[in-house]
Design a protein around this motif. Structure first.
Motif, PDB file in Angstrom:
ATOM      1  N   ALA A  14      28.025  22.788 -31.795  1.00  0.00           N
ATOM      2  CA  ALA A  14      27.359  21.954 -32.796  1.00  0.00           C
ATOM      3  C   ALA A  14      26.590  22.856 -33.743  1.00  0.00           C
ATOM      4  CB  ALA A  14      26.412  20.958 -32.138  1.00  0.00           C
ATOM      5  N   VAL A  15      26.724  22.549 -35.029  1.00  0.00           N
ATOM      6  CA  VAL A  15      25.987  23.259 -36.075  1.00  0.00           C
ATOM      7  C   VAL A  15      25.277  22.205 -36.910  1.00  0.00           C
ATOM      8  CG1 VAL A  15      26.138  24.754 -38.104  1.00  0.00           C
ATOM      9  CG2 VAL A  15      27.700  25.106 -36.188  1.00  0.00           C
ATOM     10  N   GLY A  16      24.001  22.435 -37.163  1.00  0.00           N
ATOM     11  CA  GLY A  16      23.243  21.554 -38.035  1.00  0.00           C
ATOM     12  C   GLY A  16      22.509  22.386 -39.075  1.00  0.00           C
ATOM     13  N   VAL A  17      22.483  21.893 -40.310  1.00  0.00           N
ATOM     14  CA  VAL A  17      21.827  22.602 -41.405  1.00  0.00           C
ATOM     15  C   VAL A  17      20.990  21.612 -42.197  1.00  0.00           C
ATOM     16  CG1 VAL A  17      22.170  23.962 -43.503  1.00  0.00           C
ATOM     17  CG2 VAL A  17      23.747  24.244 -41.574  1.00  0.00           C
TER      18      VAL A  17
ATOM     19  N   PHE B 241      27.856  19.300 -37.698  1.00  0.00           N
ATOM     20  CA  PHE B 241      29.256  19.387 -37.303  1.00  0.00           C
ATOM     21  C   PHE B 241      29.290  19.535 -35.792  1.00  0.00           C
ATOM     22  CE2 PHE B 241      32.677  22.075 -35.756  1.00  0.00           C
ATOM     23  CZ  PHE B 241      33.783  21.351 -36.168  1.00  0.00           C
ATOM     24  N   THR B 242      30.167  18.785 -35.147  1.00  0.00           N
ATOM     25  CA  THR B 242      30.382  18.914 -33.716  1.00  0.00           C
ATOM     26  C   THR B 242      31.861  19.182 -33.478  1.00  0.00           C
ATOM     27  OG1 THR B 242      28.620  17.324 -33.279  1.00  0.00           O
ATOM     28  CG2 THR B 242      30.125  17.811 -31.457  1.00  0.00           C
TER      29      THR B 242
ATOM     30  N   PRO C 223      25.834  26.353 -20.758  1.00  0.00           N
ATOM     31  CA  PRO C 223      26.906  25.556 -20.158  1.00  0.00           C
ATOM     32  C   PRO C 223      26.640  24.051 -20.256  1.00  0.00           C
ATOM     33  CG  PRO C 223      25.521  26.533 -18.452  1.00  0.00           C
ATOM     34  CD  PRO C 223      25.026  27.064 -19.766  1.00  0.00           C
ATOM     35  N   GLU C 224      25.381  23.661 -20.412  1.00  0.00           N
ATOM     36  CA  GLU C 224      25.005  22.246 -20.406  1.00  0.00           C
ATOM     37  C   GLU C 224      25.424  21.548 -21.697  1.00  0.00           C
ATOM     38  OE1 GLU C 224      22.412  24.855 -18.168  1.00  0.00           O
ATOM     39  OE2 GLU C 224      22.532  24.667 -20.340  1.00  0.00           O
ATOM     40  N   PRO C 225      25.678  20.240 -21.601  1.00  0.00           N
ATOM     41  CA  PRO C 225      25.931  19.454 -22.815  1.00  0.00           C
ATOM     42  C   PRO C 225      24.709  19.496 -23.745  1.00  0.00           C
ATOM     43  CG  PRO C 225      26.507  18.200 -20.854  1.00  0.00           C
ATOM     44  CD  PRO C 225      25.782  19.441 -20.394  1.00  0.00           C
ATOM     45  N   PHE C 226      24.941  19.234 -25.022  1.00  0.00           N
ATOM     46  CA  PHE C 226      23.844  19.203 -25.986  1.00  0.00           C
ATOM     47  C   PHE C 226      23.749  17.808 -26.586  1.00  0.00           C
ATOM     48  CE2 PHE C 226      27.590  21.313 -27.826  1.00  0.00           C
ATOM     49  CZ  PHE C 226      27.972  20.381 -28.772  1.00  0.00           C
ATOM     50  N   ASP C 227      22.630  17.536 -27.238  1.00  0.00           N
ATOM     51  CA  ASP C 227      22.357  16.237 -27.824  1.00  0.00           C
ATOM     52  C   ASP C 227      22.327  16.386 -29.345  1.00  0.00           C
ATOM     53  OD1 ASP C 227      21.241  13.857 -28.780  1.00  0.00           O
ATOM     54  OD2 ASP C 227      19.776  13.707 -27.152  1.00  0.00           O
ATOM     55  N   THR C 228      23.388  15.963 -30.021  1.00  0.00           N
ATOM     56  CA  THR C 228      23.441  16.099 -31.477  1.00  0.00           C
ATOM     57  C   THR C 228      22.435  15.175 -32.159  1.00  0.00           C
ATOM     58  OG1 THR C 228      25.302  14.571 -31.565  1.00  0.00           O
ATOM     59  CG2 THR C 228      25.814  16.932 -31.581  1.00  0.00           C
TER      60      THR C 228
END
Length: 155
Positions: free
Chosen positions: A99-102, A37-38, A12-17
């Protein structure tokens, strides 16, 4: 079989991109590309004013589904690492939802894997979304455009 480092979180918490990018950029050997991608909660969809989304999921099953999607991407492209974070609970319009990071040696692989993950996530991950709008609440059904986006990756 790929040996990509895969990180999955449902929270549930925000994330840090920025932190996501930093972690992905630290792969060994150094990646040639990091694509992120966010996704944000839209405030307008089909002329309906959206105040928030309420996201529910099936704990355990959701994480397993996301892990499978990430592994599929890593088996299709030469990926070093994947990070995937999806939020749950009530999310206000404009707030980050996914958010997805590759990380990869090559930009094309990183872009393709990131897009593949989002296309499969939109179709296969067990999340249920309810729009909270100015005119009431409604559960969101799958969109045909999301189904079509997923099908383009199938051989």
């Amino acid at each position: 079989m790929s040996h990509a480092n895969i990180s999955i979180a449902v929270q549930p918490e925000p994330f840090d991109t920025g932190e996501m990018y930093h972690q992905l950029s630290q792969c060994t050997p150094s990646p040639g590309a990091v694509v992120t991608f966010t996704g944000l909660v839209r405030d307008l969809d089909n002329d309906k004013n959206i105040i928030a989304l309420e996201l529910e999921h099936y704990p355990g099953m959701t994480e397993k589904s996301l892990q499978t999607i990430a592994q599929q991407a890593a088996s299709k492209w030469p990926i070093q690492a994947i990070s995937l974070v999806h939020r749950i609970g009530r999310l206000e319009a404009g707030h980050p939802i996914v958010a997805v990071g590759v990380a990869s040696a090559h930009r094309v692989a990183a872009f393709n894997a990131c897009e593949f993950i989002m296309d499969y996530l939109k179709n296969d991950a067990p999340f249920w979304k309810k729009e909270i709008r100015t005119d009431g609440e409604q559960w969101v059904a799958s969109k045909q455009s999301d189904v079509a986006a997923k099908h383009r990756w199938q051989d």
